[in-house]
Enzyme design. Structure first.
Site, PDB file in Angstrom:
ATOM      1  N   SER A  84       0.809  -1.289   0.082  1.00 34.76           N
ATOM      2  CA  SER A  84       0.016   0.021  -0.079  1.00 34.76           C
ATOM      3  C   SER A  84       0.912   1.173   0.147  1.00 34.76           C
ATOM      4  O   SER A  84       0.202   2.298   0.030  1.00 34.76           O
ATOM      5  CB  SER A  84      -0.895  -0.049   1.398  1.00 34.76           C
ATOM      6  N   THR A 185      -1.949   3.782   4.101  1.00 35.33           N
ATOM      7  CA  THR A 185      -0.879   5.046   4.053  1.00 35.33           C
ATOM      8  C   THR A 185       0.491   4.700   5.348  1.00 35.33           C
ATOM      9  O   THR A 185      -0.264   4.500   6.484  1.00 35.33           O
ATOM     10  CB  THR A 185      -1.551   6.240   4.248  1.00 35.33           C
ATOM     11  N   THR A 203       1.772   7.059   0.319  1.00 37.83           N
ATOM     12  CA  THR A 203       0.740   5.870  -0.178  1.00 37.83           C
ATOM     13  C   THR A 203       0.847   5.514  -1.719  1.00 37.83           C
ATOM     14  O   THR A 203       1.123   6.450  -2.536  1.00 37.83           O
ATOM     15  CB  THR A 203      -0.418   6.077   0.329  1.00 37.83           C
ATOM     16  N   ARG A 213      -6.798   9.244 -10.018  1.00 36.18           N
ATOM     17  CA  ARG A 213      -7.462   9.422  -8.597  1.00 36.18           C
ATOM     18  C   ARG A 213      -6.347   9.709  -7.387  1.00 36.18           C
ATOM     19  O   ARG A 213      -5.439   9.397  -7.415  1.00 36.18           O
ATOM     20  CB  ARG A 213      -8.079   8.283  -8.013  1.00 36.18           C
ATOM     21  N   VAL A 214      -6.573  10.822  -7.020  1.00 37.80           N
ATOM     22  CA  VAL A 214      -5.714  11.390  -5.771  1.00 37.80           C
ATOM     23  C   VAL A 214      -6.464  11.127  -4.253  1.00 37.80           C
ATOM     24  O   VAL A 214      -7.772  11.927  -4.403  1.00 37.80           O
ATOM     25  CB  VAL A 214      -5.301  12.860  -5.993  1.00 37.80           C
ATOM     26  N   GLY A 215      -6.133  10.881  -3.346  1.00 39.98           N
ATOM     27  CA  GLY A 215      -6.731  10.533  -2.188  1.00 39.98           C
ATOM     28  C   GLY A 215      -6.050  11.893  -1.178  1.00 39.98           C
ATOM     29  O   GLY A 215      -5.729  12.844  -1.799  1.00 39.98           O
ATOM     30  N   ASP A 216      -6.086  11.696   0.093  1.00 37.25           N
ATOM     31  CA  ASP A 216      -5.856  12.723   1.134  1.00 37.25           C
ATOM     32  C   ASP A 216      -4.444  12.970   1.200  1.00 37.25           C
ATOM     33  O   ASP A 216      -3.732  13.820   1.715  1.00 37.25           O
ATOM     34  CB  ASP A 216      -6.199  12.304   2.490  1.00 37.25           C
ATOM     35  N   THR A 236      -4.994   8.058   7.977  1.00 40.01           N
ATOM     36  CA  THR A 236      -4.989   6.525   7.096  1.00 40.01           C
ATOM     37  C   THR A 236      -6.286   6.534   6.914  1.00 40.01           C
ATOM     38  O   THR A 236      -7.303   6.738   7.587  1.00 40.01           O
ATOM     39  CB  THR A 236      -4.142   5.388   7.747  1.00 40.01           C
ATOM     40  N   GLY A 237      -6.584   5.713   5.731  1.00 41.57           N
ATOM     41  CA  GLY A 237      -7.745   5.212   5.502  1.00 41.57           C
ATOM     42  C   GLY A 237      -8.452   5.759   4.115  1.00 41.57           C
ATOM     43  O   GLY A 237      -7.713   6.102   3.366  1.00 41.57           O
ATOM     44  N   GLY A 239      -9.170   7.946   1.679  1.00 38.17           N
ATOM     45  CA  GLY A 239      -8.846   9.445   1.535  1.00 38.17           C
ATOM     46  C   GLY A 239      -9.950  10.249   1.344  1.00 38.17           C
ATOM     47  O   GLY A 239     -10.029  11.415   1.637  1.00 38.17           O
TER      48      GLY A 239
HETATM   49  N1  GLY Z   1      -5.251   7.248   2.607  1.00 42.10           N
HETATM   50  C1  GLY Z   1      -4.760   6.942   1.251  1.00 42.10           C
HETATM   51  C2  GLY Z   1      -5.617   7.344   0.307  1.00 42.10           C
HETATM   52  O1  GLY Z   1      -6.868   7.178   0.271  1.00 42.10           O
HETATM   53  O2  GLY Z   1      -5.333   7.487  -0.786  1.00 42.10           O
END
Ligand code: GLY
Length: 323
Positions: A84, A185, A203, A213-216, A236-237, A239
């Protein structure tokens, strides 16, 4: 913290034991005015133990919190068994490993990030270059790749045999979902001997995500935030849920208002739960470190683990969940 009990895997550096103990064991380290700070680091998941070990090595020799978090999370980025983060991370729907990372210096709020970066093992180091050698904060996609190349980073194939096979299996049967125990993450917050703080977050994002796609994680204020006047937090989790509540920024801002880090984390998690009560798979977790060494950590769902270390000891803790 005192209201909750945690199962902690205690490890004085070099020796390991498993013990059940209360969170009170993560005792506060009060600062004496004029004294140096006792270095400390907190990070997400069990791989955080290895990352913390590196970070503490840096801090023990008088290194900065910024160097500590960068070098700490690089251990996990470079580990092919972690699916991950970084090299060996599970790819997007097209079979491409797209990495997101950010780093923040709590002494001056400088920060840097990359998103959708393919082909580089240590995106956190590219993020630091963005912070230190550009006037920008976030560089994405092909621009991030060009930037990394211009700074001398070496390209490599980030797919391992394992992650390639996992992607092929997913493609053959697209019903497969990523599980919480696949981990996520690595987010890390550290305080150094000078009392300065930094945070890092890196991550490969959600497995099988839509390309682009971009997360947090690369979004400052969401995946991480750090202000040496107060403390830092990392997420974490899922995003998308973290972004909706400006998660890490909100944890730090609660701490700024005098809320204990544990209650700050719980308040933000409760906000997630209140707005998404019927989506148990939309899980989120945070770690927080206040400048005096007080910590907070919790998750919406069970199974979240947190690694905490100082110069004398290292612990892996099963964090409380709100669900
Ligand atoms: N927390 C990582 C993501 O959602 O990309």
């Amino acid at each position: 913290m005192k209201r909750r009990k945690f199962l902690a895997t205690g490890s004085v550096w070099g020796a390991t034991s498993v013990i059940a103990k209360g969170a009170e064991d993560l005792k506060p380290k009060k600062l004496v005015p004029g004294a140096t700070t006792s270095p400390m680091v907190i990070s997400t998941w069990d791989f955080g133990v290895r990352a913390n070990k590196k970070a503490i090595e840096v801090l023990a020799t008088g290194g900065t919190a910024l160097d500590a978090v960068q070098q700490g999370v690089m251990v996990v980025e470079s580990d092919p068994t972690v699916t991950s983060v970084g090299y060996g991370g599970l790819p997007n729907a097209a079979g491409v490993v797209e990495l997101d990372a950010s780093i923040m210096d709590g002494s001056d709020l400088e920060c840097g990030a990359v998103a959708g970066l393919s082909g580089f093992e240590n995106p956190i180091s590219v993020a630091r270059k963005v912070m230190e050698e550009t006037p920008h904060v976030l560089i994405v996609g092909s621009g991030a790749r060009q930037f990394a190349l211009s700074k001398g980073f070496q390209e490599r194939d980030l797919l391992t045999e394992q992650s390639r096979k996992a992607w092929q299996a997913w493609r053959a049967n697209q019903k497969e979902k990523r599980q919480i125990d696949d981990h996520d993450t690595i987010g890390m917050v550290a305080v150094d001997q000078r009392g300065q703080m930094a945070a890092a977050c890196t991550t490969s994002g959600l497995a099988w995500k839509i390309p682009g796609r971009v997360g947090d994680s690369p979004l400052v204020g969401h995946g991480l935030y750090c202000d040496s006047d107060v403390g830092g937090a990392a997420a974490t989790g899922i995003g998308e849920e973290i972004v909706k509540v400006c998660g890490s920024y909100q944890v730090v801002e609660y701490m700024r208002q005098g809320v204990h880090p544990q209650d700050a984390v719980k308040r933000v998690l409760q906000r997630v739960l209140d707005r998404q009560p019927d989506k148990p798979d939309r899980w989120v977790g945070f770690v927080a470190l206040r400048r005096d060494g007080e910590v907070g950590y919790a998750s919406t769902n069970t199974g979240f683990q947190v690694a905490v270390a100082d110069l004398a000891s290292s612990r892996l803790i099963v964090a409380a969940s709100l669900r």
